[in-house]
Design an enzyme around this catalytic site. Structure first.
Site, mmCIF file in Angstrom:
data_model
loop_
_atom_site.group_PDB
_atom_site.id
_atom_site.type_symbol
_atom_site.label_atom_id
_atom_site.label_comp_id
_atom_site.label_asym_id
_atom_site.label_seq_id
_atom_site.Cartn_x
_atom_site.Cartn_y
_atom_site.Cartn_z
ATOM 1 N N TYR A 117 0.938 -1.372 0.008
ATOM 2 C CA TYR A 117 0.029 -0.094 0.052
ATOM 3 C C TYR A 117 0.787 1.292 -0.070
ATOM 4 O O TYR A 117 0.356 2.577 -0.192
ATOM 5 C CB TYR A 117 -0.753 0.010 1.070
ATOM 6 C CG TYR A 117 -2.031 -1.060 1.417
ATOM 7 C CD1 TYR A 117 -2.378 -1.649 0.152
ATOM 8 C CD2 TYR A 117 -2.745 -1.417 2.378
ATOM 9 C CE1 TYR A 117 -3.633 -2.797 0.131
ATOM 10 C CE2 TYR A 117 -3.568 -2.440 2.145
ATOM 11 C CZ TYR A 117 -4.092 -2.821 1.121
ATOM 12 O OH TYR A 117 -5.140 -4.013 1.180
ATOM 13 N N LYS A 148 3.526 -15.424 1.793
ATOM 14 C CA LYS A 148 3.768 -16.194 0.865
ATOM 15 C C LYS A 148 5.109 -16.433 0.206
ATOM 16 O O LYS A 148 5.731 -15.783 -0.722
ATOM 17 C CB LYS A 148 3.020 -15.303 -0.381
ATOM 18 C CG LYS A 148 1.395 -15.357 -0.146
ATOM 19 C CD LYS A 148 0.951 -16.986 -0.501
ATOM 20 C CE LYS A 148 0.870 -17.237 -1.995
ATOM 21 N NZ LYS A 148 0.472 -18.724 -2.220
ATOM 22 N N ASP A 160 -2.584 -17.928 2.150
ATOM 23 C CA ASP A 160 -3.784 -18.569 1.315
ATOM 24 C C ASP A 160 -4.345 -19.672 2.077
ATOM 25 O O ASP A 160 -5.386 -19.957 2.391
ATOM 26 C CB ASP A 160 -3.792 -18.882 -0.123
ATOM 27 C CG ASP A 160 -2.156 -19.446 -0.378
ATOM 28 O OD1 ASP A 160 -1.386 -19.874 0.642
ATOM 29 O OD2 ASP A 160 -2.325 -20.206 -1.626
ATOM 30 N N ASP A 173 -4.993 -7.070 5.776
ATOM 31 C CA ASP A 173 -6.168 -6.345 5.245
ATOM 32 C C ASP A 173 -7.501 -7.566 5.160
ATOM 33 O O ASP A 173 -8.430 -7.568 5.510
ATOM 34 C CB ASP A 173 -5.862 -5.515 4.074
ATOM 35 C CG ASP A 173 -7.037 -4.571 3.717
ATOM 36 O OD1 ASP A 173 -8.078 -4.426 4.603
ATOM 37 O OD2 ASP A 173 -6.899 -3.906 2.860
ATOM 38 N N ASP A 188 -10.403 -9.050 7.810
ATOM 39 C CA ASP A 188 -11.883 -8.833 7.513
ATOM 40 C C ASP A 188 -12.358 -10.285 7.368
ATOM 41 O O ASP A 188 -13.804 -10.589 7.579
ATOM 42 C CB ASP A 188 -12.157 -8.302 6.256
ATOM 43 C CG ASP A 188 -11.923 -6.686 6.203
ATOM 44 O OD1 ASP A 188 -11.900 -6.285 7.532
ATOM 45 O OD2 ASP A 188 -12.201 -6.260 5.220
#
Length: 369
Positions: free
Chosen positions: A142, A193, A226, A250, A254
């Site tokens: 970001y 990852k 993942d 992020d 959620d």
């Protein structure tokens, strides 16, 4: 600390409504527990833009830097969608996070027993759930450079965002996660990852270094992000503290939030480096956003904002016992069947208003004395 300072930025949408109930809780602590705060108020987001033409003034930024903690309601709303990106309400919140260097975002996902059947997952999967996701908040994809949208040589365009982390950025958020784990079940799972991203390899190696050299007593595991998303909806209670980067944090936070059944229940804390007082710079906010569809109707659930203040009691003001008191008061109210509209299911009866939920929590606090 004598009379710690608390800057309240109610913001937009339902922010002022839920913050009004937090203010009543703060007043209760001053009157009933002799725990007083030097409270001041300011504008952020659309409210600040309407008054000053900017989502956060330099003066408010200075006050936030000087406060012992900042409590924020919500920012944004459809009326501001037409604004230039540089002055959208969300830029005020991002500026607070960046300039206060709030690098560790704490997102608890706790499922109260009274709401276990409200989750979309089976009750036995979420009942008793209590996990903490620590998201790195001031670096990563970001904020990395280069970034932007440029034309290519074939009449199309190229969008670029750069995932970038340094040793220091990873180590400091890892330390936050390990410190939290020591207060909880002493277990951290780091997610990245590393199988396809060099930044993921660095992340894994640096988190492991912090563990081996500074926190060998804490159990550490690594998981691809993942797989972590899958495991959160398969058996979330296997986790205690999860630490991860900005992008994956992020998404994963959620995902974890919805395990509890309602965004209206979820607080958060964003913590930075220690100030002269020894306590971290900090901003506390509910996860739910400004909810413009119910603004001004008395339907908003104030619990997430109230629980954000409970996090402030614990992490900024060293009042863990009083944070427990407030959280137990919320739990007692829910166990009694008191519900705002977002917590209602078919046949549950009549929902209470925002103020009535505040009344019930204050009554539960009185009963705790």
């Amino acid at each position: 600390m004598s009379t710690p300072s608390l800057l309240i930025l109610a913001g937009d949408g339902i922010g002022p409504e839920v913050m009004a109930e937090v203010t009543r809780v703060i007043d209760w602590y001053g009157a009933k527990r002799d725990l007083k705060f030097n409270v001041s108020h300011g504008l952020v987001g659309g409210a600040s833009y309407d008054a000053h033409g900017t989502p956060l003034t330099d003066e408010t930024m200075e006050r936030a830097q000087a406060a012992d903690a900042v409590l924020l309601g919500a920012v944004g709303g459809p009326k501001y969608d037409v604004l230039d990106f540089s002055v959208k309400p969300e830029r005020g919140l991002l500026r607070l996070r960046k300039e206060m260097d709030l690098y560790a975002n704490l997102r608890p996902a706790q499922c109260f027993d009274a709401l276990a059947d409200f989750s979309s997952l089976k009750t036995e999967v979420v009942s008793g759930l209590d996990i903490m996701i620590v998201r790195e908040l001031t670096s990563g994809v970001y904020f990395g450079e280069p970034r932007g949208i440029t034309p290519d040589n074939e009449g199309g365009r190229i969008g670029v965002n750069t995932q970038r982390y340094t040793t220091n950025e990873i180590r400091r958020v890892a330390r936050s996660a390990f410190e939290l784990a020591r207060r909880r079940s002493n277990k951290v799972c780091s997610m990245e990852k590393a199988n396809v991203m060099e930044s993921g390899i660095l992340w894994r190696e640096e988190v492991q270094w912090v563990h081996d050299n500074e926190y060998p007593d804490v159990e550490l595991s690594h998981m691809y992000a993942d797989n972590g998303a899958m495991q959160l909806v398969r058996w979330p209670k296997q986790f205690d503290v999860i630490v991860t980067d900005n992008l994956f944090g992020d998404i994963l936070s959620d995902c974890a939030a919805m395990l509890t059944g309602s965004l209206g229940m979820l607080p958060s804390a964003s913590l930075g480096a220690p100030m002269a007082s020894g306590l971290p710079k900090a901003l506390y906010e509910p996860v739910h956003g400004s909810a413009p569809d119910i603004t001004g109707q008395g339907k908003a659930n104030p619990i997430a904002c109230i629980l954000s203040f409970a996090m402030a009691l614990r992490y900024s003001f060293d009042q863990g016992a009083e944070a427990d008191r407030l959280e137990k008061a919320v739990e007692a109210v829910l166990a009694d069947g008191v519900r705002t509209a977002d917590l209602m299911q078919k046949g549950d009866g009549t929902p209470v208003s925002t103020t009535e939920m505040g009344d019930a929590i204050l009554a539960a606090l009185d009963a705790s004395l």
